[in-house]
Enzyme design. Sequence first.
Site, PDB file in Angstrom:
ATOM      1  N   SER A 126      -3.134  -2.894  -7.440  1.00  8.34           N
ATOM      2  CA  SER A 126      -2.257  -2.072  -8.284  1.00  8.34           C
ATOM      3  C   SER A 126      -2.368  -2.473  -9.742  1.00  8.34           C
ATOM      4  CB  SER A 126      -0.820  -2.276  -7.799  1.00  8.34           C
ATOM      5  OG  SER A 126       0.104  -1.739  -8.709  1.00  8.34           O
ATOM      6  N   TYR A 151       6.848  -7.792  -5.023  1.00  9.59           N
ATOM      7  CA  TYR A 151       5.820  -6.817  -4.630  1.00  9.59           C
ATOM      8  C   TYR A 151       4.547  -7.020  -5.464  1.00  9.59           C
ATOM      9  CZ  TYR A 151       3.021  -2.634  -4.574  1.00  9.59           C
ATOM     10  OH  TYR A 151       1.938  -1.786  -4.496  1.00  9.59           O
ATOM     11  N   LYS A 155       0.343  -8.418  -4.554  1.00  6.56           N
ATOM     12  CA  LYS A 155      -0.971  -7.840  -4.904  1.00  6.56           C
ATOM     13  C   LYS A 155      -1.835  -8.896  -5.606  1.00  6.56           C
ATOM     14  CE  LYS A 155      -0.196  -3.972  -3.002  1.00  6.56           C
ATOM     15  NZ  LYS A 155      -0.897  -3.647  -1.749  1.00  6.56           N
TER      16      LYS A 155
HETATM   17  P1  NAD Z   1       2.903   4.245   2.132  1.00  9.88           P
HETATM   18  O1  NAD Z   1       4.152   3.480   2.395  1.00  9.88           O
HETATM   19  O2  NAD Z   1       2.976   5.713   2.072  1.00  9.88           O
HETATM   20  O3  NAD Z   1       1.775   3.845   3.194  1.00  9.88           O
HETATM   21  C1  NAD Z   1       1.707   2.578   3.802  1.00  9.88           C
HETATM   22  C2  NAD Z   1       1.553   2.786   5.303  1.00  9.88           C
HETATM   23  O4  NAD Z   1       1.437   1.500   5.924  1.00  9.88           O
HETATM   24  C3  NAD Z   1       2.752   3.490   5.939  1.00  9.88           C
HETATM   25  O5  NAD Z   1       2.311   4.528   6.768  1.00  9.88           O
HETATM   26  C4  NAD Z   1       3.427   2.385   6.754  1.00  9.88           C
HETATM   27  O6  NAD Z   1       4.058   2.904   7.912  1.00  9.88           O
HETATM   28  C5  NAD Z   1       2.244   1.473   7.074  1.00  9.88           C
HETATM   29  N1  NAD Z   1       2.609   0.064   7.282  1.00  9.88           N
HETATM   30  C6  NAD Z   1       3.398  -0.726   6.502  1.00  9.88           C
HETATM   31  N2  NAD Z   1       3.503  -1.942   7.034  1.00  9.88           N
HETATM   32  C7  NAD Z   1       2.746  -1.954   8.163  1.00  9.88           C
HETATM   33  C8  NAD Z   1       2.480  -2.926   9.169  1.00  9.88           C
HETATM   34  N3  NAD Z   1       3.021  -4.134   9.134  1.00  9.88           N
HETATM   35  N4  NAD Z   1       1.661  -2.587  10.193  1.00  9.88           N
HETATM   36  C9  NAD Z   1       1.117  -1.355  10.257  1.00  9.88           C
HETATM   37  N5  NAD Z   1       1.364  -0.383   9.362  1.00  9.88           N
HETATM   38  C10 NAD Z   1       2.174  -0.682   8.325  1.00  9.88           C
HETATM   39  O7  NAD Z   1       2.286   3.655   0.769  1.00  9.88           O
HETATM   40  P2  NAD Z   1       1.135   4.232  -0.148  1.00  9.88           P
HETATM   41  O8  NAD Z   1       1.748   4.773  -1.380  1.00  9.88           O
HETATM   42  O9  NAD Z   1       0.220   5.079   0.626  1.00  9.88           O
HETATM   43  O10 NAD Z   1       0.421   2.868  -0.562  1.00  9.88           O
HETATM   44  C11 NAD Z   1      -0.720   2.393   0.131  1.00  9.88           C
HETATM   45  C12 NAD Z   1      -1.152   1.084  -0.484  1.00  9.88           C
HETATM   46  O11 NAD Z   1      -1.432   1.273  -1.866  1.00  9.88           O
HETATM   47  C13 NAD Z   1      -0.115  -0.037  -0.416  1.00  9.88           C
HETATM   48  O12 NAD Z   1      -0.793  -1.239  -0.189  1.00  9.88           O
HETATM   49  C14 NAD Z   1       0.497  -0.019  -1.794  1.00  9.88           C
HETATM   50  O13 NAD Z   1       1.003  -1.277  -2.139  1.00  9.88           O
HETATM   51  C15 NAD Z   1      -0.703   0.345  -2.645  1.00  9.88           C
HETATM   52  N6  NAD Z   1      -0.355   0.982  -3.930  1.00  9.88           N
HETATM   53  C16 NAD Z   1       0.450   2.082  -3.938  1.00  9.88           C
HETATM   54  C17 NAD Z   1       0.771   2.678  -5.152  1.00  9.88           C
HETATM   55  C18 NAD Z   1       1.694   3.865  -5.203  1.00  9.88           C
HETATM   56  O14 NAD Z   1       2.258   4.126  -6.278  1.00  9.88           O
HETATM   57  N7  NAD Z   1       1.870   4.626  -4.136  1.00  9.88           N
HETATM   58  C19 NAD Z   1       0.246   2.156  -6.347  1.00  9.88           C
HETATM   59  C20 NAD Z   1      -0.574   1.032  -6.288  1.00  9.88           C
HETATM   60  C21 NAD Z   1      -0.876   0.451  -5.069  1.00  9.88           C
HETATM   61  C1  WQD Z   2       6.859   6.133 -14.008  1.00  5.94           C
HETATM   62  C2  WQD Z   2       7.571   6.383 -15.320  1.00  5.94           C
HETATM   63  C3  WQD Z   2       9.702   5.260 -15.515  1.00  5.94           C
HETATM   64  C4  WQD Z   2      11.663   7.485 -12.327  1.00  5.94           C
HETATM   65  C5  WQD Z   2       5.469   1.990  -9.878  1.00  5.94           C
HETATM   66  C6  WQD Z   2       5.327   0.559  -9.431  1.00  5.94           C
HETATM   67  C7  WQD Z   2       3.889   0.113  -9.543  1.00  5.94           C
HETATM   68  C8  WQD Z   2       2.962   1.084  -8.815  1.00  5.94           C
HETATM   69  C9  WQD Z   2       3.210   2.506  -9.208  1.00  5.94           C
HETATM   70  C10 WQD Z   2       2.538   0.256  -6.596  1.00  5.94           C
HETATM   71  C11 WQD Z   2       8.237   5.120 -15.880  1.00  5.94           C
HETATM   72  C12 WQD Z   2       9.875   6.770 -15.507  1.00  5.94           C
HETATM   73  C13 WQD Z   2      10.736   7.032 -13.229  1.00  5.94           C
HETATM   74  C14 WQD Z   2      12.813   8.158 -12.803  1.00  5.94           C
HETATM   75  C15 WQD Z   2      11.994   7.909 -15.045  1.00  5.94           C
HETATM   76  N1  WQD Z   2       3.167   1.029  -7.404  1.00  5.94           N
HETATM   77  N2  WQD Z   2      10.904   7.242 -14.567  1.00  5.94           N
HETATM   78  N3  WQD Z   2      12.932   8.353 -14.153  1.00  5.94           N
HETATM   79  O1  WQD Z   2       7.155   2.185 -12.570  1.00  5.94           O
HETATM   80  O2  WQD Z   2       4.942   3.051 -13.474  1.00  5.94           O
HETATM   81  O3  WQD Z   2       5.033   2.098 -11.217  1.00  5.94           O
HETATM   82  O4  WQD Z   2       4.608   2.801  -9.076  1.00  5.94           O
HETATM   83  O5  WQD Z   2       1.753  -0.601  -6.817  1.00  5.94           O
HETATM   84  O6  WQD Z   2       3.819  -1.158  -9.011  1.00  5.94           O
HETATM   85  O7  WQD Z   2       6.160  -0.258 -10.252  1.00  5.94           O
HETATM   86  O8  WQD Z   2       6.086   4.298 -11.633  1.00  5.94           O
HETATM   87  O9  WQD Z   2       6.902   6.505 -10.968  1.00  5.94           O
HETATM   88  O10 WQD Z   2       8.519   4.554 -10.976  1.00  5.94           O
HETATM   89  O11 WQD Z   2       7.721   5.458 -13.128  1.00  5.94           O
HETATM   90  O12 WQD Z   2      12.153   8.098 -16.244  1.00  5.94           O
HETATM   91  O13 WQD Z   2      13.708   8.553 -12.026  1.00  5.94           O
HETATM   92  O14 WQD Z   2       8.653   7.298 -15.088  1.00  5.94           O
HETATM   93  O15 WQD Z   2      10.571   4.660 -16.413  1.00  5.94           O
HETATM   94  O16 WQD Z   2       8.101   5.186 -17.265  1.00  5.94           O
HETATM   95  P1  WQD Z   2       5.871   2.859 -12.339  1.00  5.94           P
HETATM   96  P2  WQD Z   2       7.355   5.237 -11.591  1.00  5.94           P
END
Ligand code: NAD
Ligand code: WQD
Length: 341
Positions: A126, A151, A155
């Site tokens: 991330s 969290y 990562k």
């Molecule tokens: P998500 O929660 O939609 O998907 C994760 C999936 O993993 C879910 O289906 C959940 O049921 C499954 N899961 C969780 N723990 C588990 C376990 N112990 N055993 C088996 N399955 C399990 O999340 P996402 O948004 O698709 O994110 C996927 C990956 O990407 C994660 O590692 C997350 O940290 C990373 N990531 C997400 C974002 C984001 O903003 N969505 C940004 C950066 C990184």
């Molecule tokens: C985006 C922008 C808020 C909600 C998060 C995690 C990061 C990564 C991606 C996993 C920001 C603004 C948001 C609201 C708002 N995930 N906002 N009102 O914070 O960039 O990142 O998701 O790895 O680790 O921290 O994403 O979508 O929460 O916010 O004004 O109700 O929208 O302040 O500027 P963020 P976000």
Amino acid sequence: MKRIVVTGGLGYIGSHTVVELQLAGFEVIIIDNLSNSSKDVLKGIVNITQKEPTFVELDLRDKQATISFFTKYDNIDGIIHFAASKAVGESVVNPLLYYENNVTTLITILQQIQKKENIPFIFSSSCTVYGQAEQMPIPENAPIQQAYSPYGNTKQIGEEILLDTTKAVNGLQVISLRYFNPIGAHPTAEIGELPIGVPQNLVPFITQTAIGLRKELAVFGNDYPTKDGTCIRDYIHVVDLAKAHVIALKRLLSKTNTESFEVFNIGTGKGSSVLEVIESFERVSKQKLNYSITSRREGDVVAAYANTTKANTILGWRAISSLDEAMLSAWNWEQKIRKTN
Ligand code: NAD
Ligand code: WQD
């Protein structure tokens, strides 16, 4: 046909990646414990690809069950590891849950695959590892900042575990993809993001407000040193992000990687403010969004957007969808799920 294990493959990014893998001719085995997803996602995947992936309901925290899985499926060609918990606020309240679910499970999987020869491994990292970077757009070699949340720390630790393990285990090849802000849904509206409870992320909060589930969107601060005072992020269409995984996997399978542990930023390279995201939503949905400016949210960085040169040149990948296309897909998905539920 190459067989790829996708952990968390019924989740938001995982399901879109399963679609792209199947369309690219891979056989997919999904592991998911359904903690943040549902079996219904399989139907969406089948509707898009006309192909049903193998689904194994398994909690990766169950070490014995995970070992049994890798004993049963002993001829796999790659792993894409999405499964993790991802709510930043929850991780502050319950850090041990996050260290267990995001770090221990990674270790368990690596213990299993280190016994096998040359299994490519893709890790979901991330942009959160950069914190508030000094350089914008952020290159991969920007310093890693002390994590703001447990969290984010999972990562950072995950990447360190992978780096150390690739140094020690001959043949282990890893690509860590640092996602910026994934948004949107599949253009067919068959799969998309399904946040449980009140969404913490901007785009699902916007679409849920527009559909009437939330009263109004709070914009967290308009006094940041940015063009319009609101924070800047790099919003990437989830389908573009999913495709990056297929390309990274092919790189490892074809052994064109130069190092055993590589890191790539996956973003658009373009920063958008919160107000620009709202404007984009209003443009594509042809409606006004109810929002008001409130105070800053603790822990938000002012700006984060990716330098994508490394992914562009080395992976040959770039994001192609515009912010408007991503917002339209998110809106179509929101309308579809509220109609059917
Ligand atoms: P998500 O929660 O939609 O998907 C994760 C999936 O993993 C879910 O289906 C959940 O049921 C499954 N899961 C969780 N723990 C588990 C376990 N112990 N055993 C088996 N399955 C399990 O999340 P996402 O948004 O698709 O994110 C996927 C990956 O990407 C994660 O590692 C997350 O940290 C990373 N990531 C997400 C974002 C984001 O903003 N969505 C940004 C950066 C990184
Ligand atoms: C985006 C922008 C808020 C909600 C998060 C995690 C990061 C990564 C991606 C996993 C920001 C603004 C948001 C609201 C708002 N995930 N906002 N009102 O914070 O960039 O990142 O998701 O790895 O680790 O921290 O994403 O979508 O929460 O916010 O004004 O109700 O929208 O302040 O500027 P963020 P976000």
